[in-house]
Enzyme design. Structure first.
Site, PDB file in Angstrom:
ATOM      1  N   HIS A   1       0.507  -1.332  -0.044  1.00 60.25           N
ATOM      2  CA  HIS A   1       0.182   0.043   0.075  1.00 60.25           C
ATOM      3  C   HIS A   1       0.685   1.115  -0.141  1.00 60.25           C
ATOM      4  CE1 HIS A   1      -2.858  -3.164   1.431  1.00 60.25           C
ATOM      5  NE2 HIS A   1      -3.573  -2.657   1.557  1.00 60.25           N
TER       6      HIS A   1
ATOM      7  N   ASP B   1       0.220   4.073   5.339  1.00 55.60           N
ATOM      8  CA  ASP B   1      -0.187   3.979   3.642  1.00 55.60           C
ATOM      9  C   ASP B   1      -0.172   5.292   3.238  1.00 55.60           C
ATOM     10  OD1 ASP B   1      -2.447   4.007   4.869  1.00 55.60           O
ATOM     11  OD2 ASP B   1      -3.449   1.895   3.882  1.00 55.60           O
TER      12      ASP B   1
ATOM     13  N   ASP C   1      -2.895   6.913   3.382  1.00 51.00           N
ATOM     14  CA  ASP C   1      -4.147   7.063   2.892  1.00 51.00           C
ATOM     15  C   ASP C   1      -5.690   7.802   3.764  1.00 51.00           C
ATOM     16  OD1 ASP C   1      -5.080   4.538   4.384  1.00 51.00           O
ATOM     17  OD2 ASP C   1      -6.559   4.241   2.863  1.00 51.00           O
ATOM     18  N   HIS C   2      -5.127   8.004   5.197  1.00 55.60           N
ATOM     19  CA  HIS C   2      -5.994   7.894   6.913  1.00 55.60           C
ATOM     20  C   HIS C   2      -6.684   9.087   6.055  1.00 55.60           C
ATOM     21  CE1 HIS C   2      -7.641   8.074  10.515  1.00 55.60           C
ATOM     22  NE2 HIS C   2      -7.103   8.951  10.444  1.00 55.60           N
TER      23      HIS C   2
ATOM     24  N   SER D   1     -11.176   3.025   9.410  1.00 57.52           N
ATOM     25  CA  SER D   1     -11.468   3.278   9.800  1.00 57.52           C
ATOM     26  C   SER D   1     -13.102   3.729  10.285  1.00 57.52           C
ATOM     27  CB  SER D   1     -11.546   5.147   9.187  1.00 57.52           C
ATOM     28  OG  SER D   1     -10.087   5.029   9.516  1.00 57.52           O
TER      29      SER D   1
ATOM     30  N   GLY E   1     -11.839  -2.658  17.723  1.00 60.75           N
ATOM     31  CA  GLY E   1      -9.999  -2.505  16.998  1.00 60.75           C
ATOM     32  C   GLY E   1      -9.205  -3.562  18.650  1.00 60.75           C
TER      33      GLY E   1
ATOM     34  N   ASP F   1       0.853   9.263  15.695  1.00 60.99           N
ATOM     35  CA  ASP F   1      -0.005   8.517  14.486  1.00 60.99           C
ATOM     36  C   ASP F   1      -1.040   9.814  13.868  1.00 60.99           C
ATOM     37  OD1 ASP F   1      -1.212   5.921  14.442  1.00 60.99           O
ATOM     38  OD2 ASP F   1      -2.288   7.217  15.749  1.00 60.99           O
TER      39      ASP F   1
END
Length: 582
Positions: free
Chosen positions: A223, A406, A408-409, A452, A493, A561
């Site tokens: 990714h 990766d 894309d968050h 997410s 999670g 993060d």
């Protein structure tokens, strides 16, 4: 940072246009079923009495995953957003289309988002009466030691696991046997790769990470994640030697054994380079007395336009060899002559449709507690403002994620919160906060997938349930809402403080909110915002233990993060909206 160029029309239409183009180009192989438009189904695949094989994952890896849909391989693929898992509903639609009454096997890469979404889909399907098994491919030797193989990523090894499972199902093996053979292939498959350049998301147009002209990433993820170590660029043979050494050290193959080989390009590597890599792979295997039964060289699991390659070996026995050689006909792989060559031959006659949920009879009205300054209307304003702030901070969140993930968050959160905003705009004026939370959960999950999606969907559901007895929220109820959201994220999670995830922002946020309850609702949300900011900043000193960044070990230290940053962004926006409203 240099902007990259893409042949696209608009970021929000990328996936629908790609699917339309793929199906339009291969109408003899592929079709689309279901309301979401994300289930790509084999025209000549699903049939009565056959185990359905469903593969899936994020887009950007083409020809994976829809390229492996067709007779003799996968019956359907669930297509997610760029580098993001498909949602449970996407997966469920693909599974319903593939179900012929003998059960369905779900196959996907071992990434947090895929595990969460495919697991949720399996629970949904089981509730509908469909027998489901699922296998997470975990072939990347660079991402965890052999003793912790269950933590490894799935990269190009998907190719062999999908092929084996699809052949087993096509031959009429029962559900448990198809699952077992997929697991057997998974255990026999090992991969490792190298990246020479980053890729860029279409939504941002920026490289996911920076790398020098004379550098390479060894053990990169599929990714666009950085590798496990960065080194000076070396020759093709030197790189191949390093990758093969790691694979052969664990594969256990020796004189007289047989393997199949995949040399996979990541999107921007020429066939010239890939064949040079294969040449060295063959030399190494010949030197060990290991025979190459079959080989594939080309692009089979890409990472957008990343330059680099991966090497995958599967150690074969007679059973795996027979399944690997079984005929199939897909966009990405055609092998031998398949039987039942027309769409009507053996096709399933009774495809399962999305279950229709009957409207529940109205429950007796219960008086809701109306004390508190936060009305449902103000609550929805707070949620809309959260969406506005996430959208505004998209690039920052993606840049944070690109350093240790990766990349894309921010894009994923933007998609999810836009869906939430759209759903809230359709909410009745008198809708309760709990009902709005349910509306938000469905919108976020359906739009996003990824990790997410399940995490925030569960957070919204738990938060709404925590205030189900309230019409308005006072300070104490707002604390309950925040605590419910935190509990939902932890339940789904399984992360804990110190793992370097969004939990590290949510826990101090809730603790600070509880301590401020006597000051009223504005004080509660302001304290939660400040607690989240402290928690976000603290993640920079942590070594990641969960999620994709956990594969980087000490390289994750020194970076905030992205999930913790988005948590702070949401709570900051909620606080600002409440300040304005009151």
């Amino acid at each position: 940072m240099t902007k990259t160029k893409k042949l696209i029309n608009a970021p929000e239409t990328i996936i629908s246009e790609m699917i339309a183009g793929m199906v339009g180009a291969h109408p003899d192989i592929l079709t689309v079923e279901g309301a979401t438009g994300r289930a790509v189904v084999a025209v000549d695949g699903p049939r009565d009495g056959k185990v359905g094989v469903v593969v899936g994952g994020g887009s950007g890896h083409e020809p994976a995953f829809a390229g492996y849909v067709g007779r003799g391989l996968a019956d359907a693929a669930a297509v997610g957003n760029i580098f993001a898992s498909p949602s449970p509903e996407h997966i469920a639609e693909a599974a319903r289309a593939a179900d012929g009454g003998a059960g369905v096997v779900l196959l996907y890469g071992n990434y947090t988002g895929d595990v969460l979404n495919f697991t949720m889909a399996a629970e949904m399907l089981a509730d509908e009466g469909i027998a489901v098994r699922h296998v997470a491919v975990a072939d990347d030797v660079a991402s965890a030691p052999a003793a912790r193989r269950n933590e490894r990523r799935g990269i190009a090894g998907d190719f062999f696991v999908f092929k084996i499972a699809g052949a087993a199902a096509d031959l009429g093996e029962p559900l448990a046997r198809v699952e077992a053979l997929a697991q057997k292939a998974n255990a026999a498959t090992l991969s490792m790769g190298v990246a020479l350049s980053p890729c860029s998301l279409p939504q941002t147009g920026k490289p996911n990470f920076e790398i020098g002209d004379d550098e390479m990433e060894i053990g990169m993820g599929l990714h666009g994640e950085p590798g496990v170590r960065r080194e000076k660029l070396a020759s093709a043979d030197t790189i191949t030697d390093a990758l093969m050494q790691a694979i052969l050290a664990e594969l256990g193959a020796g004189q007289g054994d047989r393997v199949a080989v995949l040399v996979n390009g990541l999107g921007a590597t020429s066939p010239v380079e890939l064949y040079i890599v294969f040449n060295r792979v063959k030399q190494i295997l010949d030197g060990h007395g290991i025979a190459v039964h079959r080989s594939w060289v080309g692009e089979y699991a890409t990472s957008l336009e990343m330059a680099g390659a991966s090497i995958t070996l599967i150690r074969l026995d007679a059973e795996l060899t027979m399944l690997l050689d079984h005929p199939c006909h897909t966009v990405a792989l055609t092998q031998g002559a398949v039987k039942g060559g027309s769409p009507a031959a053996g096709a399933r006659s009774n495809r399962r449709q999305t279950p229709q949920v009957e409207a529940a009879s109205a429950a007796p009205a219960v008086a809701l507690k109306s004390d508190g300054a936060i009305t449902p209307q103000i609550f929805r304003q707070m949620m809309r403002r959260a969406g506005d702030e996430i959208i505004a901070e998209r690039d920052w969140l993606s840049e944070l994620d690109g350093v240790i993930g990766d990349g894309d968050h921010g894009v994923t959160m933007e998609i999810g919160w836009k869906a939430v905003q759209g759903a809230l705009n359709n909410a009745p004026a008198d809708e309760t906060i709990e009902a709005s939370c349910k509306r938000m959960a469905k919108a976020f999950l359906d739009a996003v997938g990824a990790s997410s999606g399940p995490l925030y969907a569960t957070a919204f559901l738990r938060a709404g349930a925590a205030v189900s007895d309230r019409l308005n929220l006072d300070a104490g109820a707002l604390v309950d809402w925040l605590a419910g959201a935190l509990q939902g994220i932890r339940d789904r999670g399984r992360a804990e403080p110190g793992d370097k995830t969004m939990i590290d922002a949510w826990v101090p946020a809730v603790e600070a909110a509880r301590a401020a309850v006597s000051g009223g609702a504005v004080a509660v949300i302001g304290a939660a915002r400040d607690g989240a900011e402290r928690g976000m900043q603290a993640t920079a000193a942590m070594e990641a233990r969960r999620g994709r960044s956990a594969k980087l070990g000490a390289r994750s230290v020194g970076h905030i993060d992205a999930g913790a940053a988005s948590t702070f962004t949401i709570l900051r926006a909620m606080a600002a909206a409440l300040d304005e409203a009151l």
